[in-house]
Design an enzyme around this catalytic site. Structure first.
Site, short mmCIF file in Angstrom:
data_model
loop_
_atom_site.label_atom_id
_atom_site.label_comp_id
_atom_site.label_asym_id
_atom_site.label_seq_id
_atom_site.Cartn_x
_atom_site.Cartn_y
_atom_site.Cartn_z
N SER A 42 0.82 -1.22 0.00
CA SER A 42 0.00 0.00 0.00
C SER A 42 0.84 1.26 0.00
O SER A 42 1.58 1.53 -0.93
CB SER A 42 -0.97 -0.03 1.18
OG SER A 42 -1.88 1.03 1.13
N ASP A 91 -3.35 6.57 -3.03
CA ASP A 91 -2.22 5.92 -2.37
C ASP A 91 -1.66 4.83 -3.28
O ASP A 91 -2.14 4.61 -4.40
CB ASP A 91 -2.61 5.38 -0.99
CG ASP A 91 -3.42 4.09 -1.05
OD1 ASP A 91 -4.15 3.91 -2.05
OD2 ASP A 91 -3.33 3.28 -0.12
N ASP A 103 -6.43 2.17 -2.71
CA ASP A 103 -7.63 1.95 -1.89
C ASP A 103 -7.95 3.15 -1.00
O ASP A 103 -8.91 3.11 -0.23
CB ASP A 103 -7.53 0.66 -1.07
CG ASP A 103 -6.41 0.67 -0.04
OD1 ASP A 103 -5.67 1.67 0.04
OD2 ASP A 103 -6.26 -0.33 0.68
N ARG A 125 -5.42 4.72 23.20
CA ARG A 125 -5.64 3.32 22.83
C ARG A 125 -4.29 2.66 22.58
O ARG A 125 -3.34 3.31 22.11
CB ARG A 125 -6.51 3.20 21.56
CG ARG A 125 -5.99 3.96 20.37
CD ARG A 125 -6.86 3.75 19.13
NE ARG A 125 -6.70 2.43 18.56
CZ ARG A 125 -5.79 2.12 17.62
NH1 ARG A 125 -4.95 3.05 17.15
NH2 ARG A 125 -5.71 0.90 17.15
N ARG A 137 -1.31 5.20 21.89
CA ARG A 137 -1.58 6.35 21.02
C ARG A 137 -2.52 7.32 21.74
O ARG A 137 -3.52 6.90 22.33
CB ARG A 137 -2.19 5.89 19.69
CG ARG A 137 -1.28 4.94 18.93
CD ARG A 137 -1.81 4.62 17.55
NE ARG A 137 -1.00 3.61 16.89
CZ ARG A 137 0.14 3.85 16.24
NH1 ARG A 137 0.60 5.08 16.15
NH2 ARG A 137 0.82 2.87 15.68
#
Length: 549
Positions: A68, A285, A289, A508, A517
């Site tokens: 990706s 990207d 996607d 989280r 994070r």
């Protein structure tokens, strides 16, 4: 497992020894790592894909070789289930275990045990796996390794689709399992036909409301350049496209691409200069996607006005709501976000009367929740998302489209919704289909990109990472917006957040590294920064962490 099957697996796997000292994990995006250490993993996931096909009665499974938005030296592999969606989470532990098996004997033992548990007969029954890859130089050899893995299972065949976008491969898997035509030509025909249909349905009063102008697209020097060129040729009379960073020069994802633009909030390479100011721009990207829109500011630098996935979601939701209001029917519409969605976007969606629900971070959670509605719309701020239509709702639309008493306006609203369902990839987020829907809606509304961007103004935000010894010490609930453990941490975060106007903050644990994070929003950027810093220090106090990354 008979002796022939066992012998084939032992012999073939001995040619793909796993890298020493490396443990890989199947995450939301499958496996990703430096391409040089992935041969063994890709081979073994080829075996998994063949087993998955057998488990699902010979349904077609997909394997996509891509990393990706990662750097060009990385690569990865992910599995598409028969629906075209991601591999069922129930199989992720098996993916981890076979990827990390130490030797051929251990691998075959794991496969034997798993096949027995899942009641998969390894007796030569037919299985099929579609293979695709992006433009990375390592992709060709990794496809060969995956092919070897697939063909190590008796009765399994690999079908190489060549260089494709990730959404294309997912679309092909879904289409084949529905008995539909599923070549790349059919994919592009469906996108272009649906887009033209939406353009033809634009009310006359909107057509000259605003000259839409050209769209300039950054293709991240990846597969998107080649594929967007196909659409450009099909849609020249309907859409003025200019393609940049198409892969002819430049490095994949290096200073280009949707991930770079969205995170850095600057223009990609090839977009500097006054000549691009005011022009509608978009960025894809590396595997197409995700996408975001932007315009360059008039300052003469590379700063931009970003239109991210939250704004894309809001545009799509508003358009669909307008069509449903014409039908005047009670339809279950769900707008799905994660806690990382900007609070201003959630407020806007609620204010216009749309139901917003939250899931944990990760496309597999968003997509699964969106499937629960007649129409489910989800997008992450990074530009990954789609619009899903239930079979029940589509059947209902088909049943009312030709009712003589409905009137032209209602008939056109039905046709628009059907066109959106055909245009938007029902398997996974797809930047090409999403891009075309944005363009159709802007023309329908007679809006410039600046008018679109004025739907609401984002609240300033800040994200931090806090290095911790053990991320599992933090347990969250309520779609990751509230801390359950350790005791007292959530109360401390709530007390700090209450001090800031329009403040919002959550923490989280990372899914891939030992960090927690921190995300914070507030009325001003200074306050958002201050809130994030303060909460990070609280996390340090509770977890004994060492530094903020």
């Amino acid at each position: 497992m008979n002796e022939e099957q066992r012998s084939i697996l032992l012999q073939s796997s001995s040619r793909f020894p796993p890298p020493k000292g490396t443990k890989l994990s199947y995450g939301t995006a499958g496996f990703r790592a430096d391409a040089s250490i992935l041969q063994s993993t890709v081979f073994r996931i080829g075996i998994l894909a063949a087993l998955r096909s057998l488990k699902t009665g010979g349904a077609v499974i997909g394997l996509m070789i891509t990393a990706s938005h990662n750097k060009v030296s990385d690569n990865g592999i992910k599995v598409a289930d028969p629906s075209g969606g991601m591999l069922t989470q129930d199989w992720e532990p098996f993916a981890d275990s076979i990827a990390n098996a130490a030797d051929p004997e251990s691998l075959v033992k794991l496969i034997t045990e798993f096949a027995k548990k899942e009641n998969i007969r390894l007796d030569g029954a037919k299985a099929a796996v579609l293979l695709g890859r992006d433009t990375r130089p390592s992709g060709e050899s990794l496809v060969k390794a995956a092919n070897k893995g697939i063909c190590s299972v008796l009765g399994a065949v690999a079908i190489d689709m060549g260089i494709v976008t990730t959404p294309e491969l997912h679309w092909m898997v879904r289409a084949r399992n529905k008995g539909l035509k599923a070549t790349e030509l059919h994919y592009f025909d469906q996108l272009s036909t649906s887009f033209r249909w939406l353009i033809d349905l634009i009310p006359e009063k909107s057509r000259d409301n605003h000259p839409i102008g050209k769209l300039v697209v950054d293709c991240s020097n990846g597969v998107g350049g080649e594929k967007l060129q196909v659409l450009k040729e099909k849609l020249n009379a309907f859409l003025h496209l200019e393609i940049r960073n198409s892969g002819n020069s430049g490095i994949l994802n290096d200073g280009v691409g949707a991930d770079y633009v969205q995170k850095e909030k600057v223009a990609p390479q090839g977009f500097f200069g006054h000549s691009d100011v005011g022009i509608r721009c978009a960025s894809l990207d590396g595997d197409v996607d995700r996408f975001v829109y932007f315009t360059l500011t008039s300052n003469g630098d590379n700063k931009i006005n970003l239109v991210d996935g939250d704004k894309i979601l809001s545009l799509f939701a508003l358009f669909i709501k307008q069509q449903l209001s014409i039908l005047n029917e009670d339809v279950g519409v769900g707008v799905v976000q994660t806690a990382y969605a900007n609070g201003a976007s959630t407020k806007y969606l609620n204010d216009v009367g749309l139901k917003v629900v939250f899931t944990p971070t990760g496309v597999k959670y968003l997509h699964g929740k969106a499937e629960e509605y007649d129409i489910g719309i989800y997008f992450e701020a990074n530009g990954h998302g789609t619009v899903l239509f239930s079979d029940h709702f589509l059947s209902w639309l088909d049943g009312i489209k030709n009712e003589p008493c409905s009137g032209l306006e209602k008939q056109n609203a039905v046709k628009r919704l059907q066109a959106v369902a055909n245009l938007m990839n029902q398997a996974v987020g797809d930047a090409l289909s999403g891009l075309l829907l944005v363009e159709a809606i802007l023309q329908h509304m007679g809006w410039s990109v600046d008018k679109w961007n004025e739907l609401y103004h984002d609240l300033p935000s800040r994200q931090l990472k806090v290095k911790v010894a053990d991320r599992s010490a933090v347990v969250t609930t309520n779609a990751e917006t509230s801390v359950e453990k350790p005791p007292g941490l959530q109360e401390a975060i709530t007390a700090l957040t209450a001090k800031y106007p329009q403040g919002r903050c959550f923490v989280r644990p990372s899914g891939t590294e030992d960090v927690v994070r921190v995300y914070a929003e507030a009325k001003t950027q200074e306050e958002a920064d201050e809130l994030a810093d303060s909460v990070a220090k609280i996390v340090q106090q509770f977890l004994g962490s060492h530094f903020i990354a």
